[in-house]
Design a protein around this motif. Sequence first.
Motif, PDB file in Angstrom:
ATOM      1  N   PRO A 744      35.966  49.479   6.655  1.00  0.00           N
ATOM      2  CA  PRO A 744      36.166  49.685   4.969  1.00  0.00           C
ATOM      3  C   PRO A 744      36.549  48.599   4.354  1.00  0.00           C
ATOM      4  O   PRO A 744      36.876  47.475   4.888  1.00  0.00           O
ATOM      5  CB  PRO A 744      37.447  50.608   5.331  1.00  0.00           C
ATOM      6  CG  PRO A 744      38.334  50.023   6.403  1.00  0.00           C
ATOM      7  CD  PRO A 744      37.050  49.967   7.536  1.00  0.00           C
ATOM      8  N   SER A 745      35.965  48.491   3.023  1.00  0.00           N
ATOM      9  CA  SER A 745      35.928  47.356   2.372  1.00  0.00           C
ATOM     10  C   SER A 745      37.075  47.612   1.423  1.00  0.00           C
ATOM     11  O   SER A 745      37.242  48.245   0.737  1.00  0.00           O
ATOM     12  CB  SER A 745      34.761  47.310   1.180  1.00  0.00           C
ATOM     13  OG  SER A 745      34.811  46.526   0.310  1.00  0.00           O
ATOM     14  N   LEU A 746      38.087  46.481   1.556  1.00  0.00           N
ATOM     15  CA  LEU A 746      39.366  46.548   1.013  1.00  0.00           C
ATOM     16  C   LEU A 746      39.365  45.888  -0.303  1.00  0.00           C
ATOM     17  O   LEU A 746      38.989  45.020  -0.704  1.00  0.00           O
ATOM     18  CB  LEU A 746      40.543  46.088   2.088  1.00  0.00           C
ATOM     19  CG  LEU A 746      40.501  46.752   3.372  1.00  0.00           C
ATOM     20  CD1 LEU A 746      41.529  45.922   4.174  1.00  0.00           C
ATOM     21  CD2 LEU A 746      40.858  48.255   3.293  1.00  0.00           C
ATOM     22  N   THR A 764      55.332  44.327  -5.109  1.00  0.00           N
ATOM     23  CA  THR A 764      54.472  45.579  -4.710  1.00  0.00           C
ATOM     24  C   THR A 764      53.054  45.575  -4.476  1.00  0.00           C
ATOM     25  O   THR A 764      52.480  45.247  -5.493  1.00  0.00           O
ATOM     26  CB  THR A 764      54.975  46.651  -5.797  1.00  0.00           C
ATOM     27  OG1 THR A 764      56.484  46.899  -5.765  1.00  0.00           O
ATOM     28  CG2 THR A 764      54.226  47.848  -5.241  1.00  0.00           C
ATOM     29  N   ILE A 765      52.615  45.793  -3.326  1.00  0.00           N
ATOM     30  CA  ILE A 765      51.268  45.597  -2.780  1.00  0.00           C
ATOM     31  C   ILE A 765      50.600  46.808  -2.687  1.00  0.00           C
ATOM     32  O   ILE A 765      51.251  47.734  -2.027  1.00  0.00           O
ATOM     33  CB  ILE A 765      50.956  44.627  -1.917  1.00  0.00           C
ATOM     34  CG1 ILE A 765      51.825  43.487  -1.942  1.00  0.00           C
ATOM     35  CG2 ILE A 765      49.707  44.136  -1.586  1.00  0.00           C
ATOM     36  CD1 ILE A 765      51.562  42.166  -3.044  1.00  0.00           C
ATOM     37  N   MET A 766      49.429  46.927  -3.193  1.00  0.00           N
ATOM     38  CA  MET A 766      48.702  48.432  -2.850  1.00  0.00           C
ATOM     39  C   MET A 766      47.387  48.072  -2.663  1.00  0.00           C
ATOM     40  O   MET A 766      46.516  46.829  -2.955  1.00  0.00           O
ATOM     41  CB  MET A 766      48.527  49.161  -4.401  1.00  0.00           C
ATOM     42  CG  MET A 766      49.787  49.847  -4.763  1.00  0.00           C
ATOM     43  SD  MET A 766      49.681  50.844  -6.220  1.00  0.00           S
ATOM     44  CE  MET A 766      49.175  49.495  -7.605  1.00  0.00           C
ATOM     45  N   THR A 767      46.567  48.574  -1.588  1.00  0.00           N
ATOM     46  CA  THR A 767      45.271  48.720  -1.335  1.00  0.00           C
ATOM     47  C   THR A 767      44.562  49.868  -1.462  1.00  0.00           C
ATOM     48  O   THR A 767      44.841  50.901  -1.320  1.00  0.00           O
ATOM     49  CB  THR A 767      45.323  47.843   0.260  1.00  0.00           C
ATOM     50  OG1 THR A 767      43.865  47.599   0.450  1.00  0.00           O
ATOM     51  CG2 THR A 767      45.840  49.091   0.915  1.00  0.00           C
ATOM     52  N   ASN A 768      43.237  49.685  -1.420  1.00  0.00           N
ATOM     53  CA  ASN A 768      41.976  50.643  -1.357  1.00  0.00           C
ATOM     54  C   ASN A 768      40.839  50.509  -0.584  1.00  0.00           C
ATOM     55  O   ASN A 768      40.861  49.179  -0.516  1.00  0.00           O
ATOM     56  CB  ASN A 768      41.975  51.257  -2.841  1.00  0.00           C
ATOM     57  CG  ASN A 768      41.671  52.660  -2.990  1.00  0.00           C
ATOM     58  OD1 ASN A 768      41.117  53.336  -1.890  1.00  0.00           O
ATOM     59  ND2 ASN A 768      41.570  53.449  -3.960  1.00  0.00           N
ATOM     60  N   SER A 769      39.948  51.415  -0.554  1.00  0.00           N
ATOM     61  CA  SER A 769      38.852  50.944   0.134  1.00  0.00           C
ATOM     62  C   SER A 769      37.673  51.700  -0.447  1.00  0.00           C
ATOM     63  O   SER A 769      37.889  52.905  -1.158  1.00  0.00           O
ATOM     64  CB  SER A 769      38.891  51.334   1.749  1.00  0.00           C
ATOM     65  OG  SER A 769      38.817  52.659   1.960  1.00  0.00           O
ATOM     66  N   LEU A 775      40.143  55.684   3.482  1.00  0.00           N
ATOM     67  CA  LEU A 775      41.265  54.890   4.127  1.00  0.00           C
ATOM     68  C   LEU A 775      42.310  55.922   4.817  1.00  0.00           C
ATOM     69  O   LEU A 775      42.667  56.859   4.145  1.00  0.00           O
ATOM     70  CB  LEU A 775      41.796  53.904   3.368  1.00  0.00           C
ATOM     71  CG  LEU A 775      42.692  52.952   3.874  1.00  0.00           C
ATOM     72  CD1 LEU A 775      41.737  51.840   4.728  1.00  0.00           C
ATOM     73  CD2 LEU A 775      43.381  51.915   2.489  1.00  0.00           C
ATOM     74  N   SER A 776      42.822  55.761   6.044  1.00  0.00           N
ATOM     75  CA  SER A 776      43.687  56.496   6.502  1.00  0.00           C
ATOM     76  C   SER A 776      45.229  55.791   6.911  1.00  0.00           C
ATOM     77  O   SER A 776      46.020  56.330   6.980  1.00  0.00           O
ATOM     78  CB  SER A 776      43.464  57.188   7.691  1.00  0.00           C
ATOM     79  OG  SER A 776      43.029  56.120   8.751  1.00  0.00           O
ATOM     80  N   ARG A 777      44.973  54.564   6.937  1.00  0.00           N
ATOM     81  CA  ARG A 777      46.250  53.664   7.060  1.00  0.00           C
ATOM     82  C   ARG A 777      45.900  52.277   6.798  1.00  0.00           C
ATOM     83  O   ARG A 777      44.841  51.622   7.121  1.00  0.00           O
ATOM     84  CB  ARG A 777      46.752  53.787   8.691  1.00  0.00           C
ATOM     85  CG  ARG A 777      47.856  53.061   8.930  1.00  0.00           C
ATOM     86  CD  ARG A 777      48.559  53.236  10.401  1.00  0.00           C
ATOM     87  NE  ARG A 777      47.969  52.223  11.137  1.00  0.00           N
ATOM     88  CZ  ARG A 777      47.207  52.195  12.187  1.00  0.00           C
ATOM     89  NH1 ARG A 777      46.869  53.354  12.530  1.00  0.00           N
ATOM     90  NH2 ARG A 777      46.876  51.167  12.916  1.00  0.00           N
ATOM     91  N   GLY A 817      43.092  47.680   7.453  1.00  0.00           N
ATOM     92  CA  GLY A 817      42.898  48.884   6.823  1.00  0.00           C
ATOM     93  C   GLY A 817      42.030  49.720   8.039  1.00  0.00           C
ATOM     94  O   GLY A 817      41.218  49.108   8.760  1.00  0.00           O
ATOM     95  N   HIS A 818      42.501  50.908   8.359  1.00  0.00           N
ATOM     96  CA  HIS A 818      41.835  51.713   9.205  1.00  0.00           C
ATOM     97  C   HIS A 818      41.246  52.947   8.411  1.00  0.00           C
ATOM     98  O   HIS A 818      42.122  53.576   7.580  1.00  0.00           O
ATOM     99  CB  HIS A 818      42.927  52.192  10.190  1.00  0.00           C
ATOM    100  CG  HIS A 818      43.629  51.234  10.916  1.00  0.00           C
ATOM    101  ND1 HIS A 818      43.223  50.674  11.907  1.00  0.00           N
ATOM    102  CD2 HIS A 818      44.578  50.288  10.528  1.00  0.00           C
ATOM    103  CE1 HIS A 818      44.027  49.654  12.615  1.00  0.00           C
ATOM    104  NE2 HIS A 818      45.052  49.452  11.327  1.00  0.00           N
ATOM    105  N   ASP A 819      40.011  53.399   8.558  1.00  0.00           N
ATOM    106  CA  ASP A 819      39.344  54.528   8.022  1.00  0.00           C
ATOM    107  C   ASP A 819      39.715  55.769   9.108  1.00  0.00           C
ATOM    108  O   ASP A 819      40.162  55.643   9.881  1.00  0.00           O
ATOM    109  CB  ASP A 819      38.263  54.164   7.809  1.00  0.00           C
ATOM    110  CG  ASP A 819      36.852  53.985   8.826  1.00  0.00           C
ATOM    111  OD1 ASP A 819      37.476  54.466   9.782  1.00  0.00           O
ATOM    112  OD2 ASP A 819      35.786  53.561   8.293  1.00  0.00           O
TER     113      ASP A 819
END
Length: 837
Positions: A744-746, A764-769, A775-777, A817-819
Motif C-alpha cells: 500500500p502507498s502510505l 499524534t500521528i495518523m496514516t492512510n493508504s 489498509l487493515s493495520r 502498513g498492511h492491507d
Amino acid sequence: MRRHMERLRKSHLLRDLLLSGIALSFILLGIFLFWASSLRIPDLSSFQERRVSQSAKIYDRSGAVLLYDLGGDTKRTVVSGDAISRNIKNATVAIEDAEFYQHHGIKPTSILRAILANIFSLNFSQGGSTITQQVVKNSLLTTDKSITRKLKEWVLAVKLDKALPKDQILEVYLNESPYGGTIYGVEEASESFFGKHASDLTLAESAYLAAIPQAPTYYSPYGNHHDALDTRKNLVLEKMLENKFISQDEYTSAKKESVTFLPQGDTSIKAPHFVFFVREYLEQKYGQEAIQNDGLKVTTTLDFDLQSKAQEIVKKYALENAKTFNASNAGLVALDPKTGQILVMVGSRDYFDKGIDGNFNITLANRQPGSAFKPFVYATAFEKGYMPDTVIFDLKTQFSTDCQPDDFSKISPCFSPDNYDNQFLGPVSFRDALAQSRNVPSVKVLYLAGITDSISTARDMGITTLENSDRYGLTLVLGGGEVTLLDLTSGYGVFANDGVRNPYVSILKVENNQGETLEEYQPNPTTVLPQNISRTISDVLSDNEARTPAFGNNSYLYFPGREVADKTGTTNNYKDAWIVGYTPSIVAGAWAGNNDNSPMEKKVAGFIVAPLWNAFMQEALKSLPVEPLLKPDPVDPSTVRPILRGIWQGGTVYTIDKFSQKLATDFTPSEAKVERAVKNIHSILFWVNRTDPNGPAPEDPTQDPQFIRWEYPVRQWVVNNHIIEEISDVIPKQYDSIHTGIGPSLSVFGITANSSYSGSSRLTIMTNSFGTYPLSRADFYLNDNFIGSASAVPFSISFVPNDTGGVEGQNTLRIVGHDSVFNKSEISIPFSIKPQS
C-alpha cells in the motif's frame, strides 16, 4: 581364791582362743591368698580391644530423622563422653555409685556387707557393685553368680580403675547400660524415648534414664509401672541434690518438668518399604554381620517430610478406591530426575495391613503398565524421523497376518484392539494419539518404530524387566511387557532431564562407627536419548489442548500455572491403573489395583489413580521452583516430506494464495499461503519405508506385511466419507497476481520530515493508504522500537518522545502498513528532538 583361779583360767582360755583365732585367720588368709593367686584373671588389655556391637542406623536425607535401626536384637549407638549430657552422667553416678569419683574401683564396706549377706543367704546374689565393677562384669566376665566370678570382678575393677580415667569408665558404662528390650546405651535410649541426642537431655529426662537400668523391664516407660518409674526418677533427683550435683532450684524445677516419651511400637520404623529396600542393598554389599555390629550410619535420599505426606495421601485415596473402584491398594514413588535420588517410596497403603499384604512393596513388583509404556515407543519413532504432526489412521484394524484384513475378530491368533472409548477417529496426529492414549494408532506407531528398537530405548532409559521382542509382539505398546513402578518412573525421568539418565539411587552416604565414609553418592549421568526427542515427548505429554478430547480441559493431569508432562495407563483387564508425570525437578509415578491381581471396576486410570497422583504433586510442587519444560527445536517444513508433517490427503502437494486461489509466488505473504495435496488417500505405509521414513517411498508397498491390513480400513473410510480423490490436473496453472511485491502507498499526517519537536510534547500521528486494497493495520516504530499499532481508521497513535525512547537529536519514525490481503509497505520519517533548555 577359787574365784580368782576361775577368772585366771577363763582369761587364759580367752587368750588361747584369741591366739588360735588369729592363727586360724592367718592360715585361712594364706589359703585364700594362695587360692586367689591361682585364679585365671582375664587380661585387662582385652577390655581396650573389645568390640562393642553397634547396629546400623538408616536416616533420611537430612541425616536428622532416624528411619530405622537395623540392630535386630540389640540396638546400640556408641558416642564419646563429650556427646553425653553432664546431667545424665551426674544422675547415673548419684543413683548407682555416689562415691564413684572417690573409691578405687571397689568399696570394701559394700563388699563386706555383700559377703555377710551372701553367707546368710548362701546364693551369692549380693555384689555391692560399683560402676567400675559393672563395667568389668558386662565387658570381661560371664554372667554367672559364683564366688569365683565375683572375686575376679573385684580384682579387675581395681586394675581398671588404675588403667582408665573415671570419666572414660563412666562413658563405657553409659554406652553399654540396658534400657529395656533391645535398647542399649544412653544415646540409643535417648533417641528411642525422647527423639533427641544424649547431649541434649534435660535434667528430668536424664533422671528418668538413670532410673531405668536397675530394672529395665519393670521401669520401662511403656510398661505397667510408670508410677514406680516416676518415684525412682524423683529418688534420682534427691540423690543428685544430696550429692550436690544440682541446686535446690534445679531440683524443684526438674520435679515439676513434664516429660513426654515417644510412642512405642511400629512407629519406630519410618518409611518401611523404603527402609527394607535400602537394607537389602546394604546386606548385599556389606553383609549381615556388618549391619548388626559395625555401627554403620546410612544417610539415604529420602525426603521424610514429603514421604510422610505421600503415605497419608496414598492411604486416603486407596481406602476410597477400595469402596468406589474395588482397588484395595496403591503405591507411589518419586525421584529427582536431575540426580536419580529416590525422594519418596510408598509400597502400599499401609505396611502393617496384613489383609492386603501391606508389607509387599508394589513399587518393585512386575506389573503390566498399560498405555504408560507408550512414550518409550513414540520416542523411538520420533528418533527415526517421524514427527508429532505425522498422521496415522485411527480405524478398526486387523494386525494379525493369520487373519483376513476384514476380519476384526479378537480371538487368538487375531489381534484387533479397541480404543478405550470404543470409537475410531480416522486420521489423527501422533501428538493427539499419544496425548489421548489411543490404542490403534499406537500399535501402528510401534510397528513403525520397531519392537526391538522400542525395547532397546526402554532399556536404555531404565526399564530392566523386558525380555526379547519375540515375547511381546505388537501388544507391547499397550503394556504387554511387565515393568516395575520404580523403573517406569525412573525412565520418565529421562524425559524430564533432557534425555540424560541418572540411575535411581537410595543412599547418599554410608559411614562406619569412626565417621569414615565407606561410600558416597556420585552423579552418574548418561545421555540415552537425543535432547530434542526428549523435549518433543515432554511437549506432547504437557499439551493440555491435545489431551482435552479424552480428559477434559481441567483434568487431574492439568496444573494451572505449571508445565507438567504426564501419561496414564490402564491394562485391558483393568487389573492395573498407572500414572507417571514430571517437571524438570521431580518425577512421580503412582499405581492402583489389587495385589492379588483381581480386576478393578472398568474405569480408566484418569479416574482411579490420577486423583491420588495429583494430590501428591500438588504437595510436592509447593516447595519446587516453577520451571518450564524446554521446547524442541523448530523444524523447517520445506525439509520434511508431506506425510511426516501432517499432510495425509496425498503425496503430491502444492501451495496457493488463499485470496486468488492461484499458485503462490515468492511475493505471496506467508499469511496468505495455503498448502494443499492432490487427494490420493492411503495409509502411511503407502508413502514411507517404515525403517527409513525420510528416505524414498517404497516402490511396492504391498511387500510390507502390514500394508494390506492398514490399507483396507483406510480405503473403506474414504468411501464411507464420500471423499472424491483427485489427479494432478487440480493444480492451478496460473500464479498469484494479487501479491506482486508492491504494498500500500502510505501517507502520514501529524509529523513533518526533518522538523524539530520538543521531547516533552505529545505527538499524534495518523496514516492512510491509497491502493487496490484498503489498509487493515499500521505498526509504529520509533528508532526501531515498537511503540504501538492501529487497526482501524484513522490509524493513529499518540505519544511523548521522551516517554517512548526518544532522545535529543536525530530520530526516525517508521510506519509499516498492511492491507487486507497481507501486502505491506513502510515509510520512514526523520525528525529531531530539541535540546532541553
